[in-house]
Design a protein around this motif. Structure first.
Motif, PDB file in Angstrom:
ATOM      1  N   GLN A  65      -2.291   4.694  -1.470  1.00 39.50           N
ATOM      2  CA  GLN A  65      -1.343   5.474  -2.269  1.00 39.50           C
ATOM      3  C   GLN A  65      -0.024   4.727  -2.499  1.00 39.50           C
ATOM      4  N   PHE A  66      -0.098   3.409  -2.633  1.00 40.76           N
ATOM      5  CA  PHE A  66       1.108   2.625  -2.887  1.00 40.76           C
ATOM      6  C   PHE A  66       1.706   2.889  -4.264  1.00 40.76           C
ATOM      7  N   GLN A  67       0.936   3.480  -5.183  1.00 46.22           N
ATOM      8  CA  GLN A  67       1.491   3.742  -6.509  1.00 46.22           C
ATOM      9  C   GLN A  67       2.686   4.677  -6.434  1.00 46.22           C
ATOM     10  N   HIS A  68       2.743   5.514  -5.413  1.00 46.27           N
ATOM     11  CA  HIS A  68       3.907   6.393  -5.245  1.00 46.27           C
ATOM     12  C   HIS A  68       5.136   5.587  -4.833  1.00 46.27           C
ATOM     13  N   ALA A  69       4.938   4.511  -4.097  1.00 46.72           N
ATOM     14  CA  ALA A  69       6.058   3.661  -3.698  1.00 46.72           C
ATOM     15  C   ALA A  69       6.650   2.938  -4.903  1.00 46.72           C
ATOM     16  N   ILE A  70       5.810   2.599  -5.883  1.00 43.56           N
ATOM     17  CA  ILE A  70       6.302   1.924  -7.080  1.00 43.56           C
ATOM     18  C   ILE A  70       7.284   2.820  -7.815  1.00 43.56           C
ATOM     19  N   ILE A  71       6.945   4.083  -7.945  1.00 43.50           N
ATOM     20  CA  ILE A  71       7.810   5.031  -8.652  1.00 43.50           C
ATOM     21  C   ILE A  71       9.090   5.303  -7.863  1.00 43.50           C
ATOM     22  N   ALA A  72       8.991   5.329  -6.542  1.00 43.69           N
ATOM     23  CA  ALA A  72      10.142   5.681  -5.710  1.00 43.69           C
ATOM     24  C   ALA A  72      11.179   4.564  -5.606  1.00 43.69           C
ATOM     25  N   GLU A  73      10.783   3.332  -5.850  1.00 47.82           N
ATOM     26  CA  GLU A  73      11.728   2.218  -5.721  1.00 47.82           C
ATOM     27  C   GLU A  73      12.794   2.282  -6.809  1.00 47.82           C
ATOM     28  N   ARG A  74      14.024   1.983  -6.418  1.00 48.02           N
ATOM     29  CA  ARG A  74      15.136   2.035  -7.364  1.00 48.02           C
ATOM     30  C   ARG A  74      15.373   0.692  -8.054  1.00 48.02           C
ATOM     31  N   LYS A  75      15.043  -0.393  -7.379  1.00 47.95           N
ATOM     32  CA  LYS A  75      15.278  -1.719  -7.951  1.00 47.95           C
ATOM     33  C   LYS A  75      13.984  -2.262  -8.555  1.00 47.95           C
ATOM     34  N   GLU A  76      14.134  -2.979  -9.657  1.00 50.13           N
ATOM     35  CA  GLU A  76      12.976  -3.539 -10.356  1.00 50.13           C
ATOM     36  C   GLU A  76      12.214  -4.522  -9.461  1.00 50.13           C
ATOM     37  N   ARG A  77      12.937  -5.322  -8.710  1.00 47.55           N
ATOM     38  CA  ARG A  77      12.295  -6.311  -7.827  1.00 47.55           C
ATOM     39  C   ARG A  77      11.483  -5.620  -6.722  1.00 47.55           C
ATOM     40  N   SER A  78      12.038  -4.572  -6.155  1.00 51.19           N
ATOM     41  CA  SER A  78      11.322  -3.825  -5.113  1.00 51.19           C
ATOM     42  C   SER A  78      10.090  -3.126  -5.684  1.00 51.19           C
ATOM     43  N   ALA A  79      10.213  -2.592  -6.896  1.00 49.25           N
ATOM     44  CA  ALA A  79       9.069  -1.952  -7.536  1.00 49.25           C
ATOM     45  C   ALA A  79       7.978  -2.986  -7.823  1.00 49.25           C
ATOM     46  N   GLY A  80       8.366  -4.194  -8.228  1.00 52.35           N
ATOM     47  CA  GLY A  80       7.394  -5.262  -8.452  1.00 52.35           C
ATOM     48  C   GLY A  80       6.685  -5.657  -7.169  1.00 52.35           C
ATOM     49  N   ALA A  81       7.425  -5.706  -6.077  1.00 51.13           N
ATOM     50  CA  ALA A  81       6.812  -6.035  -4.787  1.00 51.13           C
ATOM     51  C   ALA A  81       5.848  -4.936  -4.349  1.00 51.13           C
ATOM     52  N   ALA A  82       6.209  -3.684  -4.594  1.00 49.25           N
ATOM     53  CA  ALA A  82       5.312  -2.581  -4.248  1.00 49.25           C
ATOM     54  C   ALA A  82       4.057  -2.609  -5.115  1.00 49.25           C
ATOM     55  N   ALA A  83       4.202  -2.958  -6.390  1.00 49.90           N
ATOM     56  CA  ALA A  83       3.038  -3.071  -7.279  1.00 49.90           C
ATOM     57  C   ALA A  83       2.129  -4.196  -6.814  1.00 49.90           C
ATOM     58  N   TRP A  84       2.715  -5.307  -6.412  1.00 53.23           N
ATOM     59  CA  TRP A  84       1.927  -6.432  -5.905  1.00 53.23           C
ATOM     60  C   TRP A  84       1.178  -6.021  -4.639  1.00 53.23           C
ATOM     61  N   LEU A  85       1.855  -5.317  -3.742  1.00 52.62           N
ATOM     62  CA  LEU A  85       1.223  -4.866  -2.502  1.00 52.62           C
ATOM     63  C   LEU A  85       0.076  -3.898  -2.790  1.00 52.62           C
ATOM     64  N   CYS A  86       0.267  -3.007  -3.749  1.00 53.41           N
ATOM     65  CA  CYS A  86      -0.792  -2.070  -4.139  1.00 53.41           C
ATOM     66  C   CYS A  86      -1.994  -2.835  -4.685  1.00 53.41           C
ATOM     67  N   GLY A  87      -1.743  -3.829  -5.515  1.00 52.37           N
ATOM     68  CA  GLY A  87      -2.828  -4.647  -6.062  1.00 52.37           C
ATOM     69  C   GLY A  87      -3.568  -5.407  -4.986  1.00 52.37           C
ATOM     70  N   CYS A  88      -2.830  -5.964  -4.033  1.00 52.61           N
ATOM     71  CA  CYS A  88      -3.473  -6.712  -2.945  1.00 52.61           C
ATOM     72  C   CYS A  88      -4.316  -5.790  -2.068  1.00 52.61           C
ATOM     73  N   ALA A  89      -3.805  -4.618  -1.756  1.00 48.66           N
ATOM     74  CA  ALA A  89      -4.567  -3.688  -0.928  1.00 48.66           C
ATOM     75  C   ALA A  89      -5.842  -3.261  -1.639  1.00 48.66           C
ATOM     76  N   THR A  90      -5.755  -3.039  -2.943  1.00 46.60           N
ATOM     77  CA  THR A  90      -6.931  -2.651  -3.717  1.00 46.60           C
ATOM     78  C   THR A  90      -7.919  -3.799  -3.806  1.00 46.60           C
ATOM     79  N   ASP A  91      -7.437  -5.015  -4.024  1.00 46.35           N
ATOM     80  CA  ASP A  91      -8.325  -6.183  -4.095  1.00 46.35           C
ATOM     81  C   ASP A  91      -9.012  -6.432  -2.766  1.00 46.35           C
ATOM     82  N   CYS A  92      -8.291  -6.287  -1.664  1.00 49.61           N
ATOM     83  CA  CYS A  92      -8.903  -6.468  -0.343  1.00 49.61           C
ATOM     84  C   CYS A  92      -9.972  -5.415  -0.104  1.00 49.61           C
ATOM     85  N   GLY A  93      -9.713  -4.188  -0.511  1.00 55.01           N
ATOM     86  CA  GLY A  93     -10.705  -3.128  -0.361  1.00 55.01           C
ATOM     87  C   GLY A  93     -11.915  -3.371  -1.219  1.00 55.01           C
TER      88      GLY A  93
END
Length: 114
Positions: A65-93
């Motif tokens: 459920q990292f997609q919720h973290a993307i929306i909650a982030e206030r900074k663009e860089r932090s949202a990008g890092a959360a999107a990357w983490l969500c993608g990595c977790a999905t790819d690993c799964g």
């Protein structure tokens, strides 16, 4: 006149964007149902349901459920890092679920590359 101030609000514009996207996602299966009902018999829908139920549960668990973290982030860089983490977790799964074996080296490479 008060409405003009709300239309220009970035918050309401973002809410409208998310709401219209969700409405579109919900409308597609409803609009496709008559066509699919003519193409497939009820037994095919049963087979699809047996596949989709575990896939939906696993999808939630794999993405963490990292997609919720993307929306909650206030900074663009932090949202990008959360999107990357969500993608990595999905790819690993996905790497783990395709052949039933774990591939920790793939996950390690994904996390080391960022």
């Amino acid at each position: 006149m008060i409405l003009n101030g709300y239309v220009r609000s970035p918050f309401l514009r973002a809410v409208a964007t998310l709401s219209s996207g969700n409405a579109l996602v919900m409308a597609v299966p409803i609009l496709a149902a008559p066509l699919l009902g003519r193409l497939y018999v009820p037994a095919d829908y049963g087979a699809l349901a047996q596949y989709m139920a575990p896939a939906a549960i696993l999808g939630v668990l794999v993405s963490l459920q990292f997609q919720h973290a993307i929306i909650a982030e206030r900074k663009e860089r932090s949202a990008g890092a959360a999107a990357w983490l969500c993608g990595c977790a999905t790819d690993c799964g996905r790497a783990e679920s395709q052949d039933g074996e774990s591939h920790p080296d793939l996950c390690a490479q994904l996390f080391a590359s960022h």
